[in-house]
Design a protein around this motif. Structure first.
Motif, short mmCIF file in Angstrom:
data_model
loop_
_atom_site.label_atom_id
_atom_site.label_comp_id
_atom_site.label_asym_id
_atom_site.label_seq_id
_atom_site.Cartn_x
_atom_site.Cartn_y
_atom_site.Cartn_z
N THR A 1 -3.73 21.94 3.29
CA THR A 1 -2.43 21.27 3.17
C THR A 1 -2.35 20.07 4.09
O THR A 1 -3.09 19.97 5.07
N PHE A 2 -1.46 19.18 3.74
CA PHE A 2 -1.09 18.07 4.62
C PHE A 2 0.35 17.72 4.31
O PHE A 2 0.86 18.03 3.23
N GLU A 3 1.02 17.13 5.28
CA GLU A 3 2.42 16.77 5.10
C GLU A 3 2.56 15.27 4.91
O GLU A 3 1.79 14.49 5.48
N GLN A 4 3.55 14.92 4.09
CA GLN A 4 3.79 13.51 3.80
C GLN A 4 5.30 13.30 3.66
O GLN A 4 5.97 14.10 3.01
N TYR B 1 4.21 30.50 -3.82
CA TYR B 1 3.86 30.34 -2.41
C TYR B 1 2.93 31.44 -1.88
O TYR B 1 1.99 31.12 -1.14
N ARG C 1 -5.21 29.20 0.52
CA ARG C 1 -5.49 28.60 1.83
C ARG C 1 -6.34 29.53 2.68
O ARG C 1 -7.29 29.09 3.32
N ARG D 1 7.26 16.62 2.71
CA ARG D 1 6.69 17.55 1.71
C ARG D 1 5.32 18.01 2.15
O ARG D 1 4.54 17.23 2.68
N ARG D 2 5.04 19.29 1.89
CA ARG D 2 3.71 19.83 2.15
C ARG D 2 2.92 19.73 0.85
O ARG D 2 3.29 20.29 -0.17
N TYR D 3 1.83 18.98 0.92
CA TYR D 3 0.96 18.81 -0.23
C TYR D 3 -0.24 19.74 -0.12
O TYR D 3 -0.68 20.08 0.98
N TYR D 4 -0.76 20.11 -1.27
CA TYR D 4 -1.94 20.98 -1.36
C TYR D 4 -3.04 20.19 -2.04
O TYR D 4 -2.79 19.45 -2.99
N TYR E 1 2.53 18.74 -4.38
CA TYR E 1 3.35 19.58 -3.52
C TYR E 1 3.83 20.78 -4.33
O TYR E 1 3.72 20.82 -5.55
#
Length: 119
Positions: A63-66, A49, A56, A74-77, A28
């Motif tokens: 990205t995905f959120e967890q 950012y 991106r 949290r937004r992960y990359y 993240y």
């Protein structure tokens, strides 16, 4: 050329350093920024950012959120296949490039021998 050579060098490689970190696993933004700040590659999280947004848009990162146990989601990359390919291209170019630069900027051993012999 600018007086701050280090800034120009960092600017040229920081995107690939992010790709390299993400090749080890999804991270993240805060994790990425802490690592890059510790290595002196970015000044603050605010610099990261816009860079992640460019990665991106280029299709190199997604990205995905967890959920987080310690706060908000949290937004992960993570790297995309295209990002992995781009990182491999960079890796294959970096070593010969760095070797060439190191050789060209190294102190001339003949000049050192002359000054050491004169003392």
């Amino acid at each position: 050329m600018t007086a701050d050579v280090g800034a120009q060098l960092r600017k040229g490689v920081v995107e690939y350093c992010v790709l390299g970190l993400l090749a080890r696993g999804a991270m993240y933004g805060w994790e990425l920024s802490e690592r890059l700040i510790a290595e002196g590659l970015i000044a603050s999280i605010g610099t990261l950012y816009p860079l992640l947004s460019r990665l991106r848009q280029s299709g190199w990162v997604r990205t995905f959120e967890q959920p987080s146990a310690s706060g908000p989601v949290r937004r992960y990359y993570e790297l995309t296949p295209s990002g992995k390919e781009q990182l491999e291209r960079f890796r294959s170019s970096w070593v010969p490039f760095a070797r060439s630069v190191a050789e060209l900027i190294a102190e001339d051993p003949r000049a050192r021998a002359k000054t050491e012999g004169a003392s």
